[in-house]
Design a protein around this motif. Structure first.
Motif, PDB file in Angstrom:
ATOM      1  N   ARG A  21      38.786  38.906  55.426  1.00 28.93           N
ATOM      2  CA  ARG A  21      40.184  38.513  55.167  1.00 28.93           C
ATOM      3  C   ARG A  21      40.201  37.033  54.876  1.00 28.93           C
ATOM      4  N   ARG A  22      40.552  36.710  53.625  1.00 26.68           N
ATOM      5  CA  ARG A  22      40.573  35.323  53.185  1.00 26.68           C
ATOM      6  C   ARG A  22      42.016  34.897  52.930  1.00 26.68           C
ATOM      7  N   TYR A  23      42.354  33.721  53.433  1.00 24.11           N
ATOM      8  CA  TYR A  23      43.659  33.132  53.179  1.00 24.11           C
ATOM      9  C   TYR A  23      43.461  31.900  52.307  1.00 24.11           C
ATOM     10  N   GLY A  24      44.265  31.782  51.261  1.00 25.20           N
ATOM     11  CA  GLY A  24      44.158  30.636  50.367  1.00 25.20           C
ATOM     12  C   GLY A  24      43.088  30.836  49.311  1.00 25.20           C
ATOM     13  N   GLU A  25      42.918  29.814  48.472  1.00 27.91           N
ATOM     14  CA  GLU A  25      41.958  29.889  47.374  1.00 27.91           C
ATOM     15  C   GLU A  25      41.186  28.581  47.252  1.00 27.91           C
ATOM     16  N   GLY A  26      40.044  28.678  46.583  1.00 23.89           N
ATOM     17  CA  GLY A  26      39.246  27.494  46.300  1.00 23.89           C
ATOM     18  C   GLY A  26      38.753  26.806  47.565  1.00 23.89           C
ATOM     19  N   GLU A  27      38.766  25.482  47.545  1.00 25.68           N
ATOM     20  CA  GLU A  27      38.255  24.710  48.677  1.00 25.68           C
ATOM     21  C   GLU A  27      39.144  24.843  49.913  1.00 25.68           C
ATOM     22  N   THR A  70      41.020  41.549  52.543  1.00 25.82           N
ATOM     23  CA  THR A  70      40.653  41.081  51.216  1.00 25.82           C
ATOM     24  C   THR A  70      39.589  42.000  50.625  1.00 25.82           C
ATOM     25  N   SER A  71      38.693  42.462  51.486  1.00 24.57           N
ATOM     26  CA  SER A  71      37.699  43.463  51.088  1.00 24.57           C
ATOM     27  C   SER A  71      37.268  44.228  52.339  1.00 24.57           C
ATOM     28  N   GLY A  72      36.620  45.370  52.118  1.00 24.95           N
ATOM     29  CA  GLY A  72      36.212  46.217  53.227  1.00 24.95           C
ATOM     30  C   GLY A  72      37.164  47.385  53.412  1.00 24.95           C
ATOM     31  N   THR A  73      36.828  48.268  54.357  1.00 31.83           N
ATOM     32  CA  THR A  73      37.613  49.487  54.548  1.00 31.83           C
ATOM     33  C   THR A  73      37.935  49.711  56.014  1.00 31.83           C
ATOM     34  N   VAL A  74      39.066  50.401  56.252  1.00 31.92           N
ATOM     35  CA  VAL A  74      39.488  50.810  57.591  1.00 31.92           C
ATOM     36  C   VAL A  74      39.968  52.243  57.519  1.00 31.92           C
ATOM     37  N   SER A  75      39.602  53.054  58.513  1.00 31.65           N
ATOM     38  CA  SER A  75      40.152  54.406  58.600  1.00 31.65           C
ATOM     39  C   SER A  75      40.627  54.660  60.022  1.00 31.65           C
ATOM     40  N   THR A  82      42.892  51.981  53.075  1.00 30.77           N
ATOM     41  CA  THR A  82      42.883  51.306  51.777  1.00 30.77           C
ATOM     42  C   THR A  82      43.253  52.250  50.641  1.00 30.77           C
ATOM     43  N   ASP A  83      43.235  53.554  50.878  1.00 30.02           N
ATOM     44  CA  ASP A  83      43.610  54.525  49.848  1.00 30.02           C
ATOM     45  C   ASP A  83      45.106  54.829  49.851  1.00 30.02           C
ATOM     46  N   LEU A  84      45.849  54.301  50.823  1.00 34.55           N
ATOM     47  CA  LEU A  84      47.244  54.682  51.000  1.00 34.55           C
ATOM     48  C   LEU A  84      48.200  53.719  50.301  1.00 34.55           C
ATOM     49  N   SER A  85      49.293  54.282  49.795  1.00 34.39           N
ATOM     50  CA  SER A  85      50.383  53.448  49.285  1.00 34.39           C
ATOM     51  C   SER A  85      51.111  52.820  50.469  1.00 34.39           C
TER      52      SER A  85
END
Length: 249
Positions: A21-27, A70-75, A82-85
């Motif tokens: 889980r990433r917050y923000g961008e770049g540096e 941000t990436s990865g999966t949870v069930s 991640t497959d759910l609306s």
């Protein structure tokens, strides 16, 4: 679209793989989680601890479907989040997840019984009165059912919150600092209720806490630091939990 039937063939109620889980961008980007893989078996009580900024609250929010990685999966119970609306995710949280918050989150205009039954009311489901009565007797608030939150102590409000989390028989209960706003006696009472829910009802509980005493009620302790799991082991005493925290603090 209806959610698939709940099933966890592995016996693991919650499974997470390579969560970032990433917050923000770049540096300026901050990685609150940096590749966390973990699972939670049925009928176990897990405490998650870590220094401030370690990622423990972020992890719980993602595991509970309150935030997306941000990436990865949870069930949860065999359903990959991640497959759910957004609508399906809301339905899953309503039907399969119980929540207990530090601030209770009871509706002030509803009495205790109405607050407890609220998840079922929202779902349009009739309560199982036998189960409801068992819960009320277990948490010990039968004499407070007609009282609104303002007419109850903090400990009584959290007992109502525990009953609300359990009334729909969820796959998992997530507790976020459930004893943080309580005095020591009320705190012990609530933690013993969670222990009771696991031992006697077979409930799966995942609790985030900064309190080593609270963690000592669990079967398992996860310790996070800098967005990674640095300890995953069996239950420890409060003193041992403190020592572990100091080792990463």
């Amino acid at each position: 679209m209806a959610l698939p039937e709940a099933e966890a063939p592995s016996g693991k109620i919650v499974e997470a793989h390579d969560l970032c889980r990433r917050y923000g961008e770049g540096e300026a980007a901050v990685d609150a989680l940096a590749g966390v893989t973990v699972d939670f078996p049925a009928g176990r009580f897990t405490a998650i601890m870590g220094p401030s900024g370690s990622g423990k609250s972020t992890l719980m929010h993602i595991l509970a479907g309150l935030d997306r990685p941000t990436s990865g999966t949870v069930s949860i119970a065999g359903v990959q989040l991640t497959d759910l609306s957004d609508r399906e995710l809301t339905q899953l949280r309503r039907d399969r997840v119980g929540f207990i918050f530090q601030t209770f989150n009871l509706l002030p205009v509803l009495n205790a019984e109405e607050n407890i039954l609220l998840p079922l009311s929202i779902a349009g489901r009739d309560p199982d009165r036998e189960w409801f009565d068992r819960l009320i007797d277990t948490v010990g608030i039968r004499d407070r059912l007609t009282h609104r939150p303002a007419e109850m102590s903090g400990g009584q409000q959290q007992r109502v919150a525990v009953a609300r989390a359990l009334v729909s028989r969820p796959s998992v209960v997530f507790a976020d600092e459930p004893s943080g706003n309580l005095d020591s006696k009320s705190s012990n009472d609530v933690l013993e209720l969670l222990r009771h829910a696991v031992d006697d009802f077979g409930q799966t509980v995942v609790m985030v806490t900064h309190d080593a005493h609270a963690a000592s009620f669990a079967d398992r302790l996860l310790l996070l630091a800098d967005g990674r799991i640095v300890h995953d082991g069996e239950a420890v005493t409060a003193e041992q939990a403190l020592d572990l925290m100091k080792s990463v603090g």
